[in-house]
Motif scaffolding. Sequence first.
Motif, mmCIF file in Angstrom:
data_model
loop_
_atom_site.group_PDB
_atom_site.id
_atom_site.type_symbol
_atom_site.label_atom_id
_atom_site.label_comp_id
_atom_site.label_asym_id
_atom_site.label_seq_id
_atom_site.Cartn_x
_atom_site.Cartn_y
_atom_site.Cartn_z
ATOM 1 N N MET A 42 196.264 -5.507 110.707
ATOM 2 C CA MET A 42 197.345 -4.827 110.360
ATOM 3 C C MET A 42 198.347 -4.128 111.452
ATOM 4 O O MET A 42 199.361 -4.068 111.448
ATOM 5 C CB MET A 42 197.228 -3.730 109.248
ATOM 6 C CG MET A 42 196.755 -4.273 107.962
ATOM 7 S SD MET A 42 197.845 -5.371 106.981
ATOM 8 C CE MET A 42 199.049 -4.037 106.493
ATOM 9 N N LYS A 43 197.423 -3.333 112.360
ATOM 10 C CA LYS A 43 198.300 -2.722 113.344
ATOM 11 C C LYS A 43 198.626 -3.576 114.370
ATOM 12 O O LYS A 43 199.917 -3.536 114.920
ATOM 13 C CB LYS A 43 197.096 -1.766 114.084
ATOM 14 C CG LYS A 43 196.766 -0.704 113.238
ATOM 15 C CD LYS A 43 195.630 -0.030 114.068
ATOM 16 C CE LYS A 43 195.315 1.367 113.225
ATOM 17 N NZ LYS A 43 194.295 2.273 113.799
ATOM 18 N N THR A 44 198.049 -4.898 114.813
ATOM 19 C CA THR A 44 198.589 -5.839 115.771
ATOM 20 C C THR A 44 199.601 -6.400 115.167
ATOM 21 O O THR A 44 200.912 -6.910 115.676
ATOM 22 C CB THR A 44 197.631 -6.801 116.149
ATOM 23 O OG1 THR A 44 197.099 -7.462 114.824
ATOM 24 C CG2 THR A 44 196.366 -6.082 117.038
ATOM 25 N N GLY A 45 199.599 -6.733 113.872
ATOM 26 C CA GLY A 45 200.809 -7.399 112.854
ATOM 27 C C GLY A 45 202.040 -6.579 112.915
ATOM 28 O O GLY A 45 203.186 -7.115 113.188
ATOM 29 N N LEU A 46 201.824 -5.220 112.857
ATOM 30 C CA LEU A 46 203.081 -4.425 113.071
ATOM 31 C C LEU A 46 203.755 -4.500 114.432
ATOM 32 O O LEU A 46 204.879 -4.511 114.645
ATOM 33 C CB LEU A 46 202.600 -3.108 112.724
ATOM 34 C CG LEU A 46 203.769 -1.704 112.858
ATOM 35 C CD1 LEU A 46 205.031 -2.375 111.512
ATOM 36 C CD2 LEU A 46 202.999 -0.439 112.424
#
Length: 358
Positions: free
Chosen positions: A265-269
């Motif tokens: 989720m963090k890398t996707g953001l």
Amino acid sequence: MVKKLLPIFISLLIINSCATYVNVKIQKPASISLGDVKNVAVMDIEDDEFIGSYLFTEVGDAPLREKLDIIIEGKKKPKIPDLKNAYPGKTISDKLVTKLLQNGHYSIADRNKLDKVLEEQKLSHSGIINEEDAPEIGELIGVDAFIIGSGKYSISDKGGWYTNSNDKKLFKDVFYMVDREVNVEINFKIISVENGQVIASLEKKKSETIKAKGGDLDIAYANLSKWQPTMDKLVNNILNKIIKQIAPYYKKTSKLIKSGSSIGMKTGLQYAKRNMWEDAKISWEQVKEDFSPNGIKDRIPAMYNLGVYYEIQDELDKAEEIFDQCFRQSGKNEYLDARQRIQKRKKELKKLKEQNVE
């Protein structure tokens, strides 16, 4: 009261800490459809089609005005400027051509070719079009429609003497104040080459007020901003709105992206913030296969982000299906709101298709 609001504030803080907004550009349909029109000729707005005027109104404190009219002889009113043709109509025509070219939806007739045809036909820019002439002239120029403009503008000044003193007889801190209102009205008619009929009529008005003051009338007017830059600003604002009426355009908007706790989720953001949407999609898909506690917790938010991805790509059926799954698995109304957003976008895409957007 503070104690009651505190839980709400904390809830909002938690929600905002788990999501952020990412800017994207989406194409919006024109509000007025011109049918199959793709090639247009923008006619020059001649000076007698765009007339300016000036008005001065005396205001202020009456006791001051009566006495200062005697003390400051010849300073009662400003010199009245002649604004009849001070802002050429052709300036507006040229600006419209530039904005249409920047938009890119319509092809614009070459100005030299247009002028040559008009000269050969002994016609002017402002009065060339009627039902009989339109097909022939349009064929010679190679356009589907003519855009003909007109309008008016005015400068309205309200000037007068004022004082900060409570006792107006003392003439303490006397100053002259000018309120200037710049008004612009622009009208366009779009005339079909096929039958000479008006297929769209556009009218926009805009105004802005500027102020200045000084120790006397001359100083106040010297401090007053020039009216031409304000006119440019108002004209550009009107033309931008007119473009959106007759041509599809791109609009900056923001999409809520959920951040979550898992690495995916963090890398996707971070990918989404940099417009690297394909990489963001891969990261969010990986969250769906992540069976760690954080991965399980982030599964529905990851699905939502994937829905946003498909929404941005205009793959709306996929986006709607994902948002529906998010709602059924969570029961949260925010995902129903996302579905409604998709249904609205479907209508926009249908309208864009009708406007021959490839």
